[in-house]
Design a protein around this motif. Sequence first.
Motif, PDB file in Angstrom:
ATOM      1  N   GLU A  16      -2.516 -68.635 -37.224  1.00  0.00           N
ATOM      2  CA  GLU A  16      -1.605 -67.830 -38.036  1.00  0.00           C
ATOM      3  C   GLU A  16      -0.237 -68.489 -38.133  1.00  0.00           C
ATOM      4  O   GLU A  16       0.188 -68.944 -39.195  1.00  0.00           O
ATOM      5  CB  GLU A  16      -1.486 -66.439 -37.414  1.00  0.00           C
ATOM      6  CG  GLU A  16      -0.588 -65.503 -38.200  1.00  0.00           C
ATOM      7  CD  GLU A  16      -0.222 -64.257 -37.423  1.00  0.00           C
ATOM      8  OE1 GLU A  16       0.557 -64.358 -36.449  1.00  0.00           O
ATOM      9  OE2 GLU A  16      -0.714 -63.172 -37.791  1.00  0.00           O
ATOM     10  N   PHE A  31      -0.712 -73.894 -30.629  1.00  0.00           N
ATOM     11  CA  PHE A  31      -1.681 -73.354 -29.656  1.00  0.00           C
ATOM     12  C   PHE A  31      -1.517 -73.928 -28.241  1.00  0.00           C
ATOM     13  O   PHE A  31      -2.465 -74.457 -27.657  1.00  0.00           O
ATOM     14  CB  PHE A  31      -3.111 -73.566 -30.161  1.00  0.00           C
ATOM     15  CG  PHE A  31      -3.509 -72.552 -31.214  1.00  0.00           C
ATOM     16  CD1 PHE A  31      -3.772 -71.230 -30.866  1.00  0.00           C
ATOM     17  CD2 PHE A  31      -3.594 -72.917 -32.550  1.00  0.00           C
ATOM     18  CE1 PHE A  31      -4.123 -70.288 -31.830  1.00  0.00           C
ATOM     19  CE2 PHE A  31      -3.951 -71.978 -33.520  1.00  0.00           C
ATOM     20  CZ  PHE A  31      -4.216 -70.663 -33.163  1.00  0.00           C
ATOM     21  N   ASN A  73      -1.421 -74.456 -38.364  1.00  0.00           N
ATOM     22  CA  ASN A  73      -1.192 -73.040 -38.634  1.00  0.00           C
ATOM     23  C   ASN A  73      -0.931 -72.808 -40.114  1.00  0.00           C
ATOM     24  O   ASN A  73      -0.414 -73.690 -40.812  1.00  0.00           O
ATOM     25  CB  ASN A  73       0.017 -72.546 -37.830  1.00  0.00           C
ATOM     26  CG  ASN A  73      -0.319 -72.276 -36.374  1.00  0.00           C
ATOM     27  OD1 ASN A  73      -1.170 -71.440 -36.073  1.00  0.00           O
ATOM     28  ND2 ASN A  73       0.322 -72.995 -35.476  1.00  0.00           N
ATOM     29  N   HIS A  98      -8.952 -64.365 -34.556  1.00  0.00           N
ATOM     30  CA  HIS A  98      -7.849 -65.101 -33.943  1.00  0.00           C
ATOM     31  C   HIS A  98      -7.940 -64.901 -32.427  1.00  0.00           C
ATOM     32  O   HIS A  98      -8.205 -63.786 -31.970  1.00  0.00           O
ATOM     33  CB  HIS A  98      -6.514 -64.563 -34.473  1.00  0.00           C
ATOM     34  CG  HIS A  98      -5.368 -65.439 -34.086  1.00  0.00           C
ATOM     35  ND1 HIS A  98      -4.866 -65.459 -32.813  1.00  0.00           N
ATOM     36  CD2 HIS A  98      -4.670 -66.344 -34.804  1.00  0.00           C
ATOM     37  CE1 HIS A  98      -3.878 -66.354 -32.767  1.00  0.00           C
ATOM     38  NE2 HIS A  98      -3.748 -66.891 -33.959  1.00  0.00           N
TER      39      HIS A  98
HETATM   40  N1  URA Z   1      -1.056 -68.326 -32.516  1.00  0.00           N
HETATM   41  C1  URA Z   1      -1.278 -69.044 -33.636  1.00  0.00           C
HETATM   42  O1  URA Z   1      -1.808 -68.551 -34.619  1.00  0.00           O
HETATM   43  N2  URA Z   1      -0.919 -70.299 -33.640  1.00  0.00           N
HETATM   44  C2  URA Z   1      -0.343 -70.906 -32.618  1.00  0.00           C
HETATM   45  O2  URA Z   1      -0.030 -72.080 -32.730  1.00  0.00           O
HETATM   46  C3  URA Z   1      -0.119 -70.138 -31.455  1.00  0.00           C
HETATM   47  C4  URA Z   1      -0.478 -68.852 -31.433  1.00  0.00           C
END
Ligand code: URA
Length: 205
Positions: free
Chosen positions: A52, A65, A91, A173
């Motif tokens: 996201e 992430f 993202n 997600h």
């Molecule tokens: N959530 C996401 O969607 N992307 C990231 O990079 C970290 C958390």
Amino acid sequence: ARAATPGGNVEGAWKALREEAMGCTRCPLYKPATQTVFGEGPLDARLMFVGEQPGDQEDLSGRPFVGPAGQVFDRAMGEAGIDRTAVYVTNAVKHFKFEPRGKRRIHAKPDAGEIDACRWWIEQERMLLTPKLTVALGATAARSLTGRTVTISRERGRPIALADGGEGWITVHPSFLLRLPDKAAAEAEFARFVEDLRNAAAYIG
Ligand code: URA
């Protein structure tokens, strides 16, 4: 098709793109955020994962992430037998959107305008990398990649046509898994997530 670059230099074009994204002002999210969090991973990756938006830790470190959702993602990838260092991770929205609450910064959902404004970057990333399959993690990524509103439960776990003609795969997600209060439900959903990832990798062989 790959983006036309002098000498077909994908790495040079990607580095230039990333550099340009660092100064992005296409939507107002750049103002309060620390930095643009661009995608990372091998440029010849056959699998691309789209989340996201960066969270608090990603905003500070500049890498996608790496926070709590990233840890769930890593664990699921491990269980699915997919090497995270061999895939490209990015993202849909490249700045952290948040609401300050005391000293904390609370995640806020990007709206359709912000997703649309940021779509340009992911389109460029996709043109450069031409992954075989792009996995949307959650509704924001699915919207960005398909150009329409997606009901995850209805469309997850099978090939989906993307707006740019590429092939996609939709799943939840990882932060959804962190929000489930019931331990048994969380474990079952984690297993479904792993299954979606495993099937995505198997699909491209
Ligand atoms: N959530 C996401 O969607 N992307 C990231 O990079 C970290 C958390």
